[in-house]
Design a protein around this motif. Structure first.
Motif, mmCIF file in Angstrom:
data_model
loop_
_atom_site.group_PDB
_atom_site.id
_atom_site.type_symbol
_atom_site.label_atom_id
_atom_site.label_comp_id
_atom_site.label_asym_id
_atom_site.label_seq_id
_atom_site.Cartn_x
_atom_site.Cartn_y
_atom_site.Cartn_z
ATOM 1 N N GLU A 63 0.816 -1.216 0.000
ATOM 2 C CA GLU A 63 0.000 0.000 0.000
ATOM 3 C C GLU A 63 0.851 1.269 0.000
ATOM 4 O O GLU A 63 0.374 2.336 -0.393
ATOM 5 N N ALA A 64 2.095 1.164 0.440
ATOM 6 C CA ALA A 64 2.987 2.327 0.498
ATOM 7 C C ALA A 64 3.779 2.541 -0.794
ATOM 8 O O ALA A 64 4.539 3.502 -0.903
ATOM 9 N N ILE A 65 3.599 1.656 -1.793
ATOM 10 C CA ILE A 65 4.291 1.840 -3.067
ATOM 11 C C ILE A 65 3.808 3.145 -3.696
ATOM 12 O O ILE A 65 2.615 3.410 -3.791
ATOM 13 N N GLU A 66 4.751 3.965 -4.082
ATOM 14 C CA GLU A 66 4.444 5.249 -4.713
ATOM 15 C C GLU A 66 4.984 5.244 -6.133
ATOM 16 O O GLU A 66 6.124 4.864 -6.358
ATOM 17 N N GLY A 91 -2.556 4.055 -13.178
ATOM 18 C CA GLY A 91 -3.346 4.282 -11.973
ATOM 19 C C GLY A 91 -2.434 4.320 -10.768
ATOM 20 O O GLY A 91 -1.231 4.510 -10.887
ATOM 21 N N ASP A 92 -3.015 4.131 -9.581
ATOM 22 C CA ASP A 92 -2.176 4.064 -8.386
ATOM 23 C C ASP A 92 -2.401 2.728 -7.690
ATOM 24 O O ASP A 92 -3.242 1.935 -8.098
ATOM 25 N N ILE A 93 -1.646 2.489 -6.658
ATOM 26 C CA ILE A 93 -1.690 1.200 -5.976
ATOM 27 C C ILE A 93 -3.055 0.942 -5.354
ATOM 28 O O ILE A 93 -3.539 -0.193 -5.340
ATOM 29 N N HIS A 94 -3.714 1.975 -4.895
ATOM 30 C CA HIS A 94 -5.012 1.779 -4.242
ATOM 31 C C HIS A 94 -6.069 1.323 -5.241
ATOM 32 O O HIS A 94 -6.899 0.469 -4.925
ATOM 33 N N VAL A 108 8.359 -3.941 -3.621
ATOM 34 C CA VAL A 108 8.835 -2.720 -4.277
ATOM 35 C C VAL A 108 8.109 -2.460 -5.591
ATOM 36 O O VAL A 108 8.301 -1.401 -6.200
ATOM 37 N N ALA A 109 7.297 -3.414 -6.016
ATOM 38 C CA ALA A 109 6.533 -3.274 -7.256
ATOM 39 C C ALA A 109 5.303 -4.164 -7.157
ATOM 40 O O ALA A 109 5.255 -5.101 -6.350
ATOM 41 N N PHE A 110 4.323 -3.851 -8.009
ATOM 42 C CA PHE A 110 3.064 -4.589 -7.985
ATOM 43 C C PHE A 110 2.492 -4.630 -9.399
ATOM 44 O O PHE A 110 2.723 -3.721 -10.201
ATOM 45 N N LEU A 111 1.740 -5.688 -9.696
ATOM 46 C CA LEU A 111 1.066 -5.803 -10.979
ATOM 47 C C LEU A 111 -0.157 -6.693 -10.835
ATOM 48 O O LEU A 111 -0.278 -7.446 -9.857
ATOM 49 N N LEU A 112 -1.029 -6.596 -11.815
ATOM 50 C CA LEU A 112 -2.216 -7.438 -11.882
ATOM 51 C C LEU A 112 -2.182 -8.266 -13.162
ATOM 52 O O LEU A 112 -1.702 -7.785 -14.200
ATOM 53 N N LEU A 113 -2.717 -9.484 -13.084
ATOM 54 C CA LEU A 113 -2.970 -10.305 -14.259
ATOM 55 C C LEU A 113 -4.458 -10.639 -14.275
ATOM 56 O O LEU A 113 -5.046 -10.902 -13.215
ATOM 57 N N LYS A 114 -5.042 -10.649 -15.477
ATOM 58 C CA LYS A 114 -6.474 -10.927 -15.604
ATOM 59 C C LYS A 114 -6.725 -12.028 -16.626
ATOM 60 O O LYS A 114 -5.994 -12.163 -17.602
ATOM 61 N N LEU A 164 -1.733 -8.232 -18.681
ATOM 62 C CA LEU A 164 -0.985 -7.503 -17.662
ATOM 63 C C LEU A 164 -1.589 -6.118 -17.476
ATOM 64 O O LEU A 164 -1.851 -5.417 -18.463
ATOM 65 N N HIS A 165 -1.790 -5.728 -16.214
ATOM 66 C CA HIS A 165 -2.354 -4.427 -15.882
ATOM 67 C C HIS A 165 -1.621 -3.828 -14.684
ATOM 68 O O HIS A 165 -1.115 -4.556 -13.827
ATOM 69 N N ALA A 166 -1.637 -2.501 -14.598
ATOM 70 C CA ALA A 166 -1.215 -1.752 -13.407
ATOM 71 C C ALA A 166 0.188 -2.093 -12.928
ATOM 72 O O ALA A 166 0.435 -2.146 -11.730
ATOM 73 N N LEU A 167 1.123 -2.301 -13.842
ATOM 74 C CA LEU A 167 2.512 -2.533 -13.427
ATOM 75 C C LEU A 167 3.037 -1.258 -12.800
ATOM 76 O O LEU A 167 3.066 -0.199 -13.434
ATOM 77 N N GLN A 168 3.406 -1.350 -11.534
ATOM 78 C CA GLN A 168 3.834 -0.178 -10.776
ATOM 79 C C GLN A 168 5.106 -0.496 -9.995
ATOM 80 O O GLN A 168 5.120 -1.411 -9.179
ATOM 81 N N VAL A 169 6.148 0.263 -10.280
ATOM 82 C CA VAL A 169 7.406 0.157 -9.544
ATOM 83 C C VAL A 169 7.540 1.414 -8.692
ATOM 84 O O VAL A 169 7.356 2.528 -9.191
ATOM 85 N N ASP A 170 7.841 1.242 -7.435
ATOM 86 C CA ASP A 170 7.984 2.391 -6.539
ATOM 87 C C ASP A 170 8.991 3.375 -7.144
ATOM 88 O O ASP A 170 10.120 3.001 -7.470
ATOM 89 N N HIS A 171 8.563 4.629 -7.319
ATOM 90 C CA HIS A 171 9.411 5.618 -7.999
ATOM 91 C C HIS A 171 10.717 5.876 -7.255
ATOM 92 O O HIS A 171 11.705 6.282 -7.861
ATOM 93 N N ARG A 172 10.766 5.617 -5.967
ATOM 94 C CA ARG A 172 11.992 5.846 -5.200
ATOM 95 C C ARG A 172 13.058 4.817 -5.523
ATOM 96 O O ARG A 172 14.229 4.990 -5.160
ATOM 97 N N LEU A 173 12.667 3.746 -6.242
ATOM 98 C CA LEU A 173 13.606 2.678 -6.575
ATOM 99 C C LEU A 173 13.721 2.452 -8.080
ATOM 100 O O LEU A 173 14.334 1.470 -8.502
#
Length: 161
Positions: free
Chosen positions: A20-23, A33-36, A62-68, A84-93
């Motif tokens: 939830e803290a991934i930015e 989108g965002d992690i939420h 440090v990262a998150f993604l969805l598969l559907k 693959l959806h919402a691939l998100q890598v924390d910008h600080r890393l």
């Protein structure tokens, strides 16, 4: 660097809070989108058709993604794939190869989740050059089809197994 892509349901309570803290960078929110939002779509499905995965770096997400899978596949996707959806890598890393690590581990975790699939597909904004470059370097192929997405034209890409 030790990383591992693991199903969201395998995370402990502390790791779920860390997800939830991934930015992500504010400019990237328009694309993924965002992690939420990603977690909301995951939490609203009691089926086996949407799965979340977290990339752990030394046991910290440090990262998150969805598969559907059906019935949640987009209209443009083939029935025998996962998308693959919402691939998100924390910008600080970012810049440390974490997106690449996600994509390299993705085929194996997708096949473990759904052994019957023949590949993966995604849709990416035609102007998201950094994402396109990453996907191409990891073997994804542009299907040569574009469509009008919510913020611009989207390119369809595929990775066959």
């Amino acid at each position: 660097m030790t990383t591992q892509l693991v199903p969201y349901e395998h995370l402990n309570a502390v790791q779920r809070l860390q997800v939830e803290a991934i930015e992500i960078h504010p400019q990237q929110k328009q694309f993924s989108g965002d992690i939420h939002g990603a977690l909301h779509s995951l939490g609203g499905t009691p089926t086996d058709s949407i799965k979340g995965f977290a990339l752990l770096h030394e046991d910290v997400p440090v990262a998150f993604l969805l598969l559907k899978r059906p019935p949640f596949l987009p209209d443009w996707a083939s029935e025998d794939t996962a998308t693959l959806h919402a691939l998100q890598v924390d910008h600080r890393l970012q810049g440390k190869g974490l997106g690449k690590a996600c994509l390299q581990a993705l085929p194996d975790v997708a096949r473990q989740a759904w052994p019957q699939i023949k590949g993966l597909e995604l849709s990416v904004d035609a102007h998201n050059e950094s994402a396109l470059g990453l996907y191409f370097k990891q073997g994804w192929v542009d299907r040569g089809e574009a469509y009008k997405g919510r913020i611009g034209y989207e390119r369809r890409m595929a990775l066959a197994f």
